[in-house]
Each structure stands twice: as structure tokens, then as C-alpha cells.
Design a protein around this motif. Structure first.
Motif, PDB file in Angstrom:
ATOM      1  N   LYS A 171     -36.095 -41.739 -28.649  1.00  0.00           N
ATOM      2  CA  LYS A 171     -34.824 -40.720 -27.808  1.00  0.00           C
ATOM      3  C   LYS A 171     -34.160 -41.837 -26.947  1.00  0.00           C
ATOM      4  O   LYS A 171     -33.308 -41.865 -26.759  1.00  0.00           O
ATOM      5  CB  LYS A 171     -34.519 -39.435 -27.403  1.00  0.00           C
ATOM      6  CG  LYS A 171     -35.577 -39.344 -26.474  1.00  0.00           C
ATOM      7  CD  LYS A 171     -36.214 -38.294 -26.138  1.00  0.00           C
ATOM      8  CE  LYS A 171     -36.835 -38.130 -24.432  1.00  0.00           C
ATOM      9  NZ  LYS A 171     -36.888 -36.572 -24.338  1.00  0.00           N
ATOM     10  N   TRP A 172     -35.537 -42.482 -26.844  1.00  0.00           N
ATOM     11  CA  TRP A 172     -34.648 -44.060 -25.240  1.00  0.00           C
ATOM     12  C   TRP A 172     -34.228 -44.891 -26.299  1.00  0.00           C
ATOM     13  O   TRP A 172     -32.961 -45.020 -25.925  1.00  0.00           O
ATOM     14  CB  TRP A 172     -35.818 -43.787 -25.029  1.00  0.00           C
ATOM     15  CG  TRP A 172     -36.355 -42.801 -24.228  1.00  0.00           C
ATOM     16  CD1 TRP A 172     -35.656 -42.140 -23.125  1.00  0.00           C
ATOM     17  CD2 TRP A 172     -37.808 -42.680 -23.106  1.00  0.00           C
ATOM     18  NE1 TRP A 172     -36.339 -41.268 -22.555  1.00  0.00           N
ATOM     19  CE2 TRP A 172     -37.344 -41.134 -22.634  1.00  0.00           C
ATOM     20  CE3 TRP A 172     -39.114 -42.403 -23.368  1.00  0.00           C
ATOM     21  CZ2 TRP A 172     -38.207 -40.350 -21.631  1.00  0.00           C
ATOM     22  CZ3 TRP A 172     -40.277 -41.746 -22.710  1.00  0.00           C
ATOM     23  CH2 TRP A 172     -39.744 -41.370 -22.053  1.00  0.00           C
ATOM     24  N   ARG A 174     -32.494 -44.772 -28.682  1.00  0.00           N
ATOM     25  CA  ARG A 174     -31.072 -44.601 -28.956  1.00  0.00           C
ATOM     26  C   ARG A 174     -30.178 -44.722 -28.418  1.00  0.00           C
ATOM     27  O   ARG A 174     -29.837 -44.653 -28.157  1.00  0.00           O
ATOM     28  CB  ARG A 174     -32.188 -42.919 -29.375  1.00  0.00           C
ATOM     29  CG  ARG A 174     -30.472 -42.870 -30.638  1.00  0.00           C
ATOM     30  CD  ARG A 174     -30.553 -40.890 -31.653  1.00  0.00           C
ATOM     31  NE  ARG A 174     -30.504 -40.749 -30.344  1.00  0.00           N
ATOM     32  CZ  ARG A 174     -30.902 -39.058 -30.443  1.00  0.00           C
ATOM     33  NH1 ARG A 174     -30.112 -38.272 -31.282  1.00  0.00           N
ATOM     34  NH2 ARG A 174     -31.120 -38.293 -28.927  1.00  0.00           N
ATOM     35  N   LEU A 175     -31.314 -44.198 -26.578  1.00  0.00           N
ATOM     36  CA  LEU A 175     -30.100 -44.094 -26.172  1.00  0.00           C
ATOM     37  C   LEU A 175     -29.294 -45.137 -25.378  1.00  0.00           C
ATOM     38  O   LEU A 175     -28.902 -45.506 -25.173  1.00  0.00           O
ATOM     39  CB  LEU A 175     -31.167 -43.006 -24.675  1.00  0.00           C
ATOM     40  CG  LEU A 175     -30.533 -43.344 -23.107  1.00  0.00           C
ATOM     41  CD1 LEU A 175     -29.015 -42.664 -22.874  1.00  0.00           C
ATOM     42  CD2 LEU A 175     -31.079 -43.834 -21.955  1.00  0.00           C
ATOM     43  N   ALA A 176     -30.645 -45.931 -25.369  1.00  0.00           N
ATOM     44  CA  ALA A 176     -29.926 -47.971 -25.123  1.00  0.00           C
ATOM     45  C   ALA A 176     -29.399 -48.441 -25.735  1.00  0.00           C
ATOM     46  O   ALA A 176     -28.817 -48.745 -25.585  1.00  0.00           O
ATOM     47  CB  ALA A 176     -31.420 -48.559 -24.969  1.00  0.00           C
ATOM     48  N   ARG A 177     -29.651 -48.424 -27.464  1.00  0.00           N
ATOM     49  CA  ARG A 177     -28.146 -48.316 -28.383  1.00  0.00           C
ATOM     50  C   ARG A 177     -27.352 -47.901 -27.965  1.00  0.00           C
ATOM     51  O   ARG A 177     -25.810 -48.683 -27.907  1.00  0.00           O
ATOM     52  CB  ARG A 177     -28.687 -47.702 -29.905  1.00  0.00           C
ATOM     53  CG  ARG A 177     -29.618 -49.340 -30.145  1.00  0.00           C
ATOM     54  CD  ARG A 177     -29.778 -48.996 -32.037  1.00  0.00           C
ATOM     55  NE  ARG A 177     -29.576 -48.232 -32.203  1.00  0.00           N
ATOM     56  CZ  ARG A 177     -28.034 -48.308 -33.689  1.00  0.00           C
ATOM     57  NH1 ARG A 177     -27.811 -49.057 -33.807  1.00  0.00           N
ATOM     58  NH2 ARG A 177     -28.350 -46.412 -34.479  1.00  0.00           N
ATOM     59  N   SER A 178     -26.981 -46.205 -27.363  1.00  0.00           N
ATOM     60  CA  SER A 178     -25.845 -45.973 -27.590  1.00  0.00           C
ATOM     61  C   SER A 178     -25.019 -46.376 -26.515  1.00  0.00           C
ATOM     62  O   SER A 178     -23.307 -46.631 -26.489  1.00  0.00           O
ATOM     63  CB  SER A 178     -26.585 -44.772 -26.951  1.00  0.00           C
ATOM     64  OG  SER A 178     -24.722 -43.546 -26.596  1.00  0.00           O
ATOM     65  N   PHE A 179     -25.988 -46.893 -25.313  1.00  0.00           N
ATOM     66  CA  PHE A 179     -25.124 -47.505 -24.430  1.00  0.00           C
ATOM     67  C   PHE A 179     -25.514 -48.845 -24.374  1.00  0.00           C
ATOM     68  O   PHE A 179     -25.146 -50.043 -23.969  1.00  0.00           O
ATOM     69  CB  PHE A 179     -25.677 -47.230 -23.434  1.00  0.00           C
ATOM     70  CG  PHE A 179     -26.045 -46.182 -22.053  1.00  0.00           C
ATOM     71  CD1 PHE A 179     -24.567 -45.876 -21.299  1.00  0.00           C
ATOM     72  CD2 PHE A 179     -26.916 -44.660 -22.287  1.00  0.00           C
ATOM     73  CE1 PHE A 179     -24.449 -44.289 -21.287  1.00  0.00           C
ATOM     74  CE2 PHE A 179     -26.311 -43.321 -21.393  1.00  0.00           C
ATOM     75  CZ  PHE A 179     -25.169 -43.314 -20.987  1.00  0.00           C
ATOM     76  N   SER A 180     -25.000 -49.813 -25.965  1.00  0.00           N
ATOM     77  CA  SER A 180     -25.331 -50.857 -25.988  1.00  0.00           C
ATOM     78  C   SER A 180     -26.035 -51.820 -25.616  1.00  0.00           C
ATOM     79  O   SER A 180     -25.808 -52.900 -24.919  1.00  0.00           O
ATOM     80  CB  SER A 180     -23.259 -51.492 -25.960  1.00  0.00           C
ATOM     81  OG  SER A 180     -22.521 -50.155 -26.367  1.00  0.00           O
ATOM     82  N   ALA A 181     -26.733 -51.328 -24.900  1.00  0.00           N
ATOM     83  CA  ALA A 181     -27.815 -52.077 -24.517  1.00  0.00           C
ATOM     84  C   ALA A 181     -28.060 -53.582 -24.834  1.00  0.00           C
ATOM     85  O   ALA A 181     -28.679 -53.712 -26.889  1.00  0.00           O
ATOM     86  CB  ALA A 181     -29.336 -51.532 -23.552  1.00  0.00           C
ATOM     87  N   ARG A 185     -32.533 -56.304 -22.921  1.00  0.00           N
ATOM     88  CA  ARG A 185     -32.396 -55.489 -21.893  1.00  0.00           C
ATOM     89  C   ARG A 185     -33.447 -53.703 -22.207  1.00  0.00           C
ATOM     90  O   ARG A 185     -33.903 -53.232 -21.441  1.00  0.00           O
ATOM     91  CB  ARG A 185     -31.185 -55.247 -21.556  1.00  0.00           C
ATOM     92  CG  ARG A 185     -31.205 -53.674 -20.182  1.00  0.00           C
ATOM     93  CD  ARG A 185     -29.144 -53.730 -19.820  1.00  0.00           C
ATOM     94  NE  ARG A 185     -29.342 -55.091 -19.089  1.00  0.00           N
ATOM     95  CZ  ARG A 185     -29.320 -55.294 -18.401  1.00  0.00           C
ATOM     96  NH1 ARG A 185     -29.990 -54.280 -17.188  1.00  0.00           N
ATOM     97  NH2 ARG A 185     -29.055 -56.226 -17.134  1.00  0.00           N
ATOM     98  N   THR A 189     -35.275 -52.555 -19.693  1.00  0.00           N
ATOM     99  CA  THR A 189     -36.085 -51.411 -19.149  1.00  0.00           C
ATOM    100  C   THR A 189     -36.621 -50.308 -19.456  1.00  0.00           C
ATOM    101  O   THR A 189     -36.713 -48.780 -19.696  1.00  0.00           O
ATOM    102  CB  THR A 189     -34.166 -51.153 -19.412  1.00  0.00           C
ATOM    103  OG1 THR A 189     -33.500 -50.913 -19.821  1.00  0.00           O
ATOM    104  CG2 THR A 189     -33.310 -51.866 -18.357  1.00  0.00           C
ATOM    105  N   ILE A 190     -36.621 -49.930 -21.233  1.00  0.00           N
ATOM    106  CA  ILE A 190     -37.402 -48.927 -21.996  1.00  0.00           C
ATOM    107  C   ILE A 190     -38.489 -49.262 -22.621  1.00  0.00           C
ATOM    108  O   ILE A 190     -39.740 -48.800 -21.619  1.00  0.00           O
ATOM    109  CB  ILE A 190     -36.071 -48.869 -23.077  1.00  0.00           C
ATOM    110  CG1 ILE A 190     -34.871 -48.399 -22.562  1.00  0.00           C
ATOM    111  CG2 ILE A 190     -37.224 -47.141 -23.753  1.00  0.00           C
ATOM    112  CD1 ILE A 190     -34.557 -47.186 -22.315  1.00  0.00           C
TER     113      ILE A 190
END
Lengths: 278, 263
Positions: A171-172, A174-181, A185, A189-190
């Protein structure tokens, strides 16, 4: 009142008590206390409880010898210095290869599939058994001794770094991908923060193995080092000195583990379980 | 009213290893959302509503159809959309502030500016003074406020909310619903909200879209003509109950054949 203050440090008291019992039992064996005590009941059979100093040094004798070697003659310092140097260099090499390699291998699925069997094999290999080969390749000098330490320490570091990335909650990611990391990064950050507890656990395991590396590596023809000292004292029946060497390594291992534990607590302020753990 | 988001005949199929066949998750989903509109999608569990949201976000690629946001096709995640995820998606090693600036960092906003913008939204969701807390030090409701602030701070064209209150206890959930409406009204965002709670969908939305059971399709779109601003009292209004009955029976039509098949 008394009960409360006991409960407050129950852990410490029980730990210290067990240690004291152990030391007294040991001292008694070396000095023949138990043999004398049980002589009336067991007769000469009690003498098995009297262990000659050539086999077992008493804790008090070890303490006295340690004091001599550390503070009177100071003869242990060169040994300790060289061993510490080997250990530190070995650790730095093992960490700077093992951590990035493990993290990267964990991050990319295909690379991970490729590396997993190798890691499993490396883990199953008793690295100490590679010693004759190391001697064959590199001789018995300082590089060879450091190499054996690296070989021992890199295994848990590699395995833990790899596992750290493999077990990150998707899920983390996915979160990073959703924020276009970006990939970099995401790593910073993850992946890295999520991996830190695993990395430190790996380092803790590596410390113990590094201690083995010191002793084993120095058995082969070094002139200085704690491992050499233990080995030489052993072959000349200076049992007390053997124990001083062992004690030195035990204390070093404990101190280093404690250092890692403190670092863990520092970097994991966000983790409720460790900040509550006393 | 201008159309903000348009989904045009979205379909999603993937290979199903169990049946060795193709599994159709979404079939021909077409819908549009106007600027500033609050739209919810409800539907029986497994109907693909969360999957649909992921397609809008760009995390999953549809196998058919197209998503248009402000007229431009969407193919991957971008800062014009921001997701409020389900429970506990905060990065535990970051503080409240660190979580809220996360998205801004990702698009390269300068740290000082990011902090400034974050402070505004942290205030908006009522967490001023909690900037330096870690997520384990926050209640579930507070965590979801951070989650909301993290999405709002991106100033997206559309806010995608994926069952954000599902894990909260009933009371907190109701309070959060009311607060979300206030924040929505203040920010004037377009919202696509996924939920399985019918009353939540009605209470929040201008329009509730009911999905059919798998494969997910738009079964019906129900306009919620209840005055705004709304307060929790509205949930005891007979008109509210009428909407609830209507949407509930729409979903039941979908659940019944499945229950029979399973029974």
C-alpha cells in the motif's frame, strides 16, 4: 514499599542474581569449595568437582589477570587495537556492499528471483569452512583476515536488506505511485525508512558473526590480535589468559549490541513498540 | 456546468488463473462528474468500485475506454488527481507535517513552500498543534484528517476518496462526514467518493451512482436533491430515508441473485 522497589527493577535483580550464582558456582569449582563441602558425603568421588587451574581459571583469577593485562602491563592493547581495526574495516566493507546490494535486489522482482537461490546457498554455507580457500587465495595477511570477517558479516546484512524490501507493505508503494514519486524518491522516502529496522537487526546479527571472524581469521598465522592471543595462550596452557581474551570479545560484543540498540531507539521514534520498550 | 471528469465506456478484464478464463471486473462504465460536484459510487462488495477509482487515479490501466479529466485523457497518476486512501495509509515514519508535504515533495515543490501550504490544510482539517505527531499517536479519525489534508494540499482538479471512513467507529464516522462537507464547501473541490455505506453516500453527495454486481456497470444514477449545507440531523429526515430505501433496493436487486447462487 520494598516490594514496589523490587518490582521496579525485577528484571535487573533476577538477571544479576543468576549471574552471581553462576560466578560463585564457577569460582567454587576452580577453588574446590564444592569438593571440600561434599567430601564427607561422597568421599574421594567429590574430587571430580575440583578442577585444576590448567583446565579452568576461576573468575577472580581472570579478573586479576584482566586487570594486569589492561592496566598494569597494558599488553592487551596492541592485540585489541588490531582486532578492532580488522572488525571495523570488515564491517564497513560488508555494510557498504551488503546493504545496497540487498536493497536493490529486493526492489526489482526479476533481480530478486535471480539472487534468492544464491542468498539461500550463501546462508547455508558455513563460511568458516571457506577459510582454507581464503588462505590459498590471499595468504594469511591482514587482507585475508578482513576478508573472512566480511564474508561472515555480509550474510545477515544481505539477507535482511533483501527481506526488508520484499516485505514492504504494497500500500505504501501504491501511495508513492499515486503521488507520482520518482523511483529515487520512492527509495528514499518509502523503501529506506521501512527497511531500517531490518537493516539494524541484520547489523546486530553481523556483530556476533564478526567476532567469530576475528578469532577464526587470526588463528591462521597472525602475530597480533585478540584471536592470536587466545590461541597462543591456549597452546601454552595459560588458561587464565584464554579467558581474558574471551571476556574481551564478549564485552566488545555486548557493547556493540547496545550501541545498535540505542541507534534503533533513536531512529524508530515513530514505532510505538520500541519507544515503549524499556 | 462544465464536465470535470468523464469516464467513457471503461472496461477492465484480466486473466483469471482459477477458471483459466477471462475475468471481467468492469464493463462499459460511463459516467461524468461536473465541476464542484460531489459524487459517490456505491455497490455490492466486489463490484469494482475501488478498481474504478484506481483507474481514474491512473494506478490501473483500463483494458477498454477512456478517462478524460478536464478534457485530457488520463493514463498514469498525476498531481491533477489526489487520493484519500483507506485506513492507515499514513507513512508511520513521518510526522503529520511530513505526511502532508509528501505529495508536494514528489512533484518538486520547495520544502519551505511545501511546509507553508501544508500548514494551511493542516489547519483546515483541524490538526493545528499536531504537526509533529507520528501516526501511532493519532486516533483513527485524526489519521484520516491527515490523509485528507495530504490530498487537498496537492490542490487537485478532482479528489478521489476510497472508503476513507470505513475503518472508523460509527460516531467518529458521522462527525467526519459532517466535517468533510464543511471542508468540501470551503475548498470547492470536485469529489469522487467510494463507499459501501448508503447513508454516507446520500448524506455527502449531489449524486449517488449505484454499481451493479460484477462485472461492475453503472446501474443507476440517483440525484440527491437535499438542501445544503447539510447537518447530521438530515439523516432523520423522511426524504433521506426515501433515498436510502431506493438505493438499498437497487443494491439488493444485485445481491439477491448472488445470494441464491451461493445458497
Amino acid at each position: 514499599m520494598l516490594r514496589e522497589s523490587y518490582l521496579a527493577c525485577e528484571r535487573g535483580i533476577l538477571g544479576a542474581l543468576a549471574m552471581a550464582v553462576f560466578l560463585v558456582a564457577w569460582e567454587g569449582l576452580a577453588r574446590g569449595w564444592w569438593a571440600d563441602l561434599l567430601q564427607p558425603a561422597l568421599g574421594t568421588a567429590a574430587n571430580v568437582l575440583r578442577i585444576r587451574p590448567i583446565f579452568l581459571a576461576s573468575p577472580s583469577a581472570i579478573a586479576e589477570m584482566a586487570f594486569q593485562m589492561y592496566f598494569v602491563t597494558g599488553e592487551i592493547w596492541p592485540h585489541l587495537g588490531l582486532s578492532a581495526f580488522e572488525f571495523v574495516v570488515g564491517f564497513l566493507i560488508a555494510a557498504s556492499i551488503g546493504i545496497p546490494l540487498g536493497l536493490v535486489a529486493g526492489r526489482y522482482r526479476l533481480l530478486s528471483y535471480a539472487v534468492e537461490p544464491l542468498l539461500a546457498a550463501l546462508n547455508a554455507t558455513p563460511q568458516v569452512a571457506l577459510l582454507p580457500l581464503v588462505v590459498l587465495w590471499m595468504g594469511t595477511g591482514l587482507p585475508a583476515r578482513i576478508f573472512i570477517i566480511v564474508l561472515l558479516m555480509i550474510v545477515p546484512i544481505l539477507i535482511n536488506s533483501h527481506a526488508a524490501v520484499r516485505t514492504i507493505d504494497p500500500k505504501w508503494l501504491r501511495l508513492a505511485r499515486s503521488f507520482s514519486a520518482s523511483e529515487w524518491r520512492l527509495f528514499r522516502t518509502i523503501v529506506l525508512p521501512a527497511a531500517v529496522p531490518f537493516l539494524l537487526a541484520g547489523v546486530r546479527l553481523a556483530i556476533g558473526r564478526g567476532m567469530i571472524g576475528i578469532v577464526v581469521g587470526e588463528i591462521y598465522g597472525s602475530a597480533v590480535g585478540v584471536g592470536v592471543m587466545i590461541n597462543q595462550a591456549g597452546s601454552t596452557f595459560q588458561t587464565t589468559r584464554v579467558f581474558v581474551g574471551i571476556l574481551t570479545i564478549v564485552v566488545a560484543g555486548l557493547v556493540l549490541s547496545e550501541v545498535v540498540r540505542r541507534i534503533e531507539r533513536r531512529v524508530e521514534v515513530w514505532r510505538p513498540s520500541t519507544s515503549a520498550d524499556s | 456546468m462544465t464536465i470535470k471528469l468523464e469516464a467513457h465506456r471503461i472496461g477492465l478484464e484480466y486473466g483469471d488463473p482459477e477458471s483459466d478464463g477471462r475475468l471481467v471486473a468492469l464493463n462499459d462504465v460511463s459516467l461524468s462528474i461536473h465541476e464542484n460536484e460531489f459524487v459517490s459510487i456505491v455497490g455490492p462488495s466486489g463490484c469494482g468500485k475501488t478498481t474504478f477509482l484506481s483507474i481514474v487515479d491512473g494506478l490501473i490501466r483500463a483494458t477498454a475506454g477512456q478517462i478524460l479529466l478536464g478534457g485530457t485523457p488520463v493514463s498514469e497518476p498525476g498531481p491533477d488527481r489526489a487520493v484519500v486512501f483507506q485506513d492507515s495509509s499514513l507513512l508511520p515514519w513521518r510526522t503529520v507535517l511530513g505526511n502532508v508535504v509528501f505529495g508536494l515533495e514528489c512533484i518538486g515543490v520547495r520544502p519551505s513552500e511545501a511546509r507553508e501550504r501544508a500548514a494551511h490544510y493542516i489547519e483546515m482539517v483541524g490538526l493545528r498543534g499536531f504537526e509533529n505527531r507520528y501516526s501511532y499517536q493519532l486516533s483513527g479519525g485524526m489519521q484520516q484528517r491527515v490523509n485528507l489534508a495530504r490530498a487537498l494540499v496537492m490542490d487537485p482538479q478532482i479528489l478521489l476518496m476510497d472508503e476513507p471512513f470505513a475503518a472508523l467507529d460509527a460516531q467518529t464516522r458521522e462527525l467526519m462526514q459532517e466535517e468533510l462537507l464543511n471542508i468540501w464547501q470551503a475548498s470547492g473541490k470536485t469529489v469522487l467518493f467510494i463507499t459501501h455505506q448508503i447513508d454516507e453516500a446520500i448524506f455527502l453527495s449531489d449524486r449517488v451512482i449505484v454499481f451493479s454486481a460484477r462485472p461492475g456497470r453503472v446501474k443507476e444514477s440517483v440525484d440527491i436533491e437535499l438542501d445544503r449545507p447539510r447537518s447530521l440531523k438530515l439523516k432523520r429526515d423522511p426524504r433521506f430515508h426515501a433515498y436510502e430505501d431506493r438505493i438499498w433496493s437497487l443494491i439488493q436487486e444485485e445481491e439477491k441473485p448472488r445470494a441464491k447462487a451461493a445458497g
